[in-house]
Design a protein around this motif. Sequence first.
Motif, PDB file in Angstrom:
ATOM      1  N   ASN A 136       0.843  -1.196   0.000  1.00 33.77           N
ATOM      2  CA  ASN A 136       0.000   0.000   0.000  1.00 33.77           C
ATOM      3  C   ASN A 136       0.884   1.253   0.000  1.00 33.77           C
ATOM      4  N   ALA A 137       0.611   2.173  -0.919  1.00 30.15           N
ATOM      5  CA  ALA A 137       1.445   3.374  -1.058  1.00 30.15           C
ATOM      6  C   ALA A 137       1.619   4.097   0.280  1.00 30.15           C
TER       7      ALA A 137
ATOM      8  N   HIS B 190      -2.669  -4.439 -18.499  1.00 29.81           N
ATOM      9  CA  HIS B 190      -2.924  -3.388 -17.514  1.00 29.81           C
ATOM     10  C   HIS B 190      -3.717  -2.291 -18.201  1.00 29.81           C
TER      11      HIS B 190
ATOM     12  N   MET C 229      -0.151   5.332 -18.681  1.00 26.80           N
ATOM     13  CA  MET C 229       0.197   6.711 -19.062  1.00 26.80           C
ATOM     14  C   MET C 229       1.052   6.659 -20.323  1.00 26.80           C
TER      15      MET C 229
ATOM     16  N   SER D 255       1.919  -0.582 -14.549  1.00 25.83           N
ATOM     17  CA  SER D 255       2.745  -1.396 -15.443  1.00 25.83           C
ATOM     18  C   SER D 255       4.128  -0.783 -15.660  1.00 25.83           C
TER      19      SER D 255
ATOM     20  N   THR E 175       5.339   2.475 -16.391  1.00 26.13           N
ATOM     21  CA  THR E 175       5.697   3.448 -17.438  1.00 26.13           C
ATOM     22  C   THR E 175       6.733   4.460 -16.939  1.00 26.13           C
TER      23      THR E 175
ATOM     24  N   GLU F 100       3.810  -0.392  -5.835  1.00 24.11           N
ATOM     25  CA  GLU F 100       2.633  -1.001  -6.472  1.00 24.11           C
ATOM     26  C   GLU F 100       2.112  -2.093  -5.547  1.00 24.11           C
TER      27      GLU F 100
HETATM   28  C1  LIG Z   1      -3.982   4.110 -12.856  1.00 30.04           C
HETATM   29  S1  LIG Z   1      -3.005   2.755 -12.446  1.00 30.04           S
HETATM   30  C2  LIG Z   1      -1.357   3.315 -12.731  1.00 30.04           C
HETATM   31  C3  LIG Z   1      -0.923   3.097 -14.146  1.00 30.04           C
HETATM   32  C4  LIG Z   1       0.503   3.504 -14.433  1.00 30.04           C
HETATM   33  N1  LIG Z   1       0.658   4.943 -14.438  1.00 30.04           N
HETATM   34  C5  LIG Z   1       0.968   2.942 -15.773  1.00 30.04           C
HETATM   35  O1  LIG Z   1       1.328   3.685 -16.685  1.00 30.04           O
HETATM   36  O2  LIG Z   1       0.945   1.720 -15.916  1.00 30.04           O
HETATM   37  C6  LIG Z   1      -3.114   2.710 -10.705  1.00 30.04           C
HETATM   38  C7  LIG Z   1      -2.325   1.588 -10.041  1.00 30.04           C
HETATM   39  O3  LIG Z   1      -2.391   1.775  -8.628  1.00 30.04           O
HETATM   40  C8  LIG Z   1      -2.375   0.498  -8.003  1.00 30.04           C
HETATM   41  N2  LIG Z   1      -2.911   0.671  -6.634  1.00 30.04           N
HETATM   42  C9  LIG Z   1      -4.201   0.682  -6.235  1.00 30.04           C
HETATM   43  N3  LIG Z   1      -4.287   0.914  -4.906  1.00 30.04           N
HETATM   44  C10 LIG Z   1      -3.019   1.067  -4.448  1.00 30.04           C
HETATM   45  C11 LIG Z   1      -2.446   1.339  -3.170  1.00 30.04           C
HETATM   46  N4  LIG Z   1      -3.200   1.514  -2.097  1.00 30.04           N
HETATM   47  N5  LIG Z   1      -1.093   1.436  -3.087  1.00 30.04           N
HETATM   48  C12 LIG Z   1      -0.305   1.267  -4.183  1.00 30.04           C
HETATM   49  N6  LIG Z   1      -0.795   0.987  -5.414  1.00 30.04           N
HETATM   50  C13 LIG Z   1      -2.130   0.901  -5.554  1.00 30.04           C
HETATM   51  C14 LIG Z   1      -3.221  -0.364  -8.921  1.00 30.04           C
HETATM   52  O4  LIG Z   1      -2.893  -1.734  -8.786  1.00 30.04           O
HETATM   53  C15 LIG Z   1      -2.851   0.191 -10.315  1.00 30.04           C
HETATM   54  O5  LIG Z   1      -1.836  -0.581 -10.907  1.00 30.04           O
END
Ligand SMILES: C[S@@+](CC[C@H](N)C(=O)[O-])C[C@H]1O[C@@H](n2cnc3c(N)ncnc32)[C@H](O)[C@@H]1O
Length: 478
Positions: free
Chosen positions: A6-7, A402, A406, A432, A434, A450
């Motif tokens: 978790n972030a 995925h 971006m 993924s 990027t 992630e």
């Molecule tokens: C919009 S996507 C990001 C896409 C990325 N910018 C790319 O180009 O591939 C959001 C990501 O956040 C992850 N995610 C969701 N909740 C999260 C959390 N609490 N902590 C970390 N990552 C999380 C999801 O698994 C997902 O891969």
Amino acid sequence: MILIGNALEELKKIDSNSVDCIITSPPYYYSRNYGSECEILWDGDKRCKHIWDKYNFCTKCGGWYGQLGLEPDVDLYVKHLADIFDQCMRVLKNTGNVFLNIGDTYANSLRRNLSFHNSSLISDSHTDRKNGGPIPIYRFKKHKHWVKPKQLLLVPYRLAIQMQSRGWIIRDMIVWSKKVYDVKQKRQIGSGMPESAMDRLSKSYEVVIHAVKSERYYFKKPKTNPLHIKSKNSKNLTNKNNHTNHNTNQEKVSISKLIEASPINSKYIKSESISLSASYAARRILKFRNPDNSFIELYEEAVNNVNGFLKRKLKQSGLSLRELSLITGISKGTLCHFFRTDLTGAAIPSWEAWEIIKPVLDLPEYEEIVKDEYKKAVLVISPLAYVGNVWFVNPERINVAHFSIMPQRLVEALLEMGCPEEGVVLDPFLGSGTVALVAERIGRKWIGIEITEKYVQITEERLKAQRENLMLNNKNSQ
Ligand SMILES: C[S@@+](CC[C@H](N)C(=O)[O-])C[C@H]1O[C@@H](n2cnc3c(N)ncnc32)[C@H](O)[C@@H]1O
């Protein structure tokens, strides 16, 4: 380096003031279900023997169990993201930048059933819940009077306002446009998801929030051109650039080396020029002229101390204005005003312009020469002022499982603008990968967070493929 989890928690493992730039795109509000790996307890007590209500709130400790982005209340989503960005503020250097890409949501989407786990990527047994959480049924709480059917929730702006109240300086809401409508020609450029709504325009842009910690931060005009519309204009610019390159080749070797090494050696910055008309400056003097002439005295002092000083430094360097322009990437038309000592044509460089010229002319720090009060008297010019904040970037489709990727072109432009070479960029929602991919390719260090292991694997595969490609290209070019 990838931190899996978790972030909010993983960010705590990163040192304070250690990151130069944050580029990220979190899950958007009520957009998709990323699978059970993203389900966690927010704000509650982990030791509590929870009793869950129908919205997945614990009636005992008040915690909420579920995925970021699927909260039953938009304000709770904004709070969760703002909490994560509090941690981002701690890890970011004072000179750092945040570029946060986030889409908006219509109230209608809240009626969608996102409770089922619709990702084919994640095998979801619906039994293995962390923290003793329930199998979440995602429901939007209807208690907000303003959440009327069809309402646009203005999510990016709610988040930006929340971030402001937590200490961030919001510098910009950059528009990432995927489709542009030419009203005169009645034509559309670009692509985008088709939408069924017949009583509003289709969504064709997302916002990139540009936030900083302090008034002084690293900022360079991007090398990549985010505008890649094939228009008459861009053709002209390309021709102009070829012409510039041709001239550049005529320069002495030392100069062309300097140009190559220049931080903003961009064809576009060279194509820009400003015209500061003498009458404009004269009018300015008249407007501010005080009866006791004190303004004119300040003007004279500023021009003497700043422009006079710069003129002497330019002379000492032995460079011509044209050479300085080629090295710094700032147009000659802009530069010349920094070295003029006549009251009608003088202008002083902005801090950003000073930082670009500083190493070339061996200048001291900006504040040592440019006093704050001088800025009241003499026009301050920034060479960056002419880059617009609406960017047209085609969405990117790649063959990995995925969604929501971006475009590399967008990430590259943001990185070059907000992260120094060899600097560290962080993506707390790596997806993924990027940001990692682009960072590695253009010489920045990176940290990614992630929560979903499958996506971490995708990132590793993409990085491996890029590294192999690079090695192959290097071999072929030897
Ligand atoms: C919009 S996507 C990001 C896409 C990325 N910018 C790319 O180009 O591939 C959001 C990501 O956040 C992850 N995610 C969701 N909740 C999260 C959390 N609490 N902590 C970390 N990552 C999380 C999801 O698994 C997902 O891969």
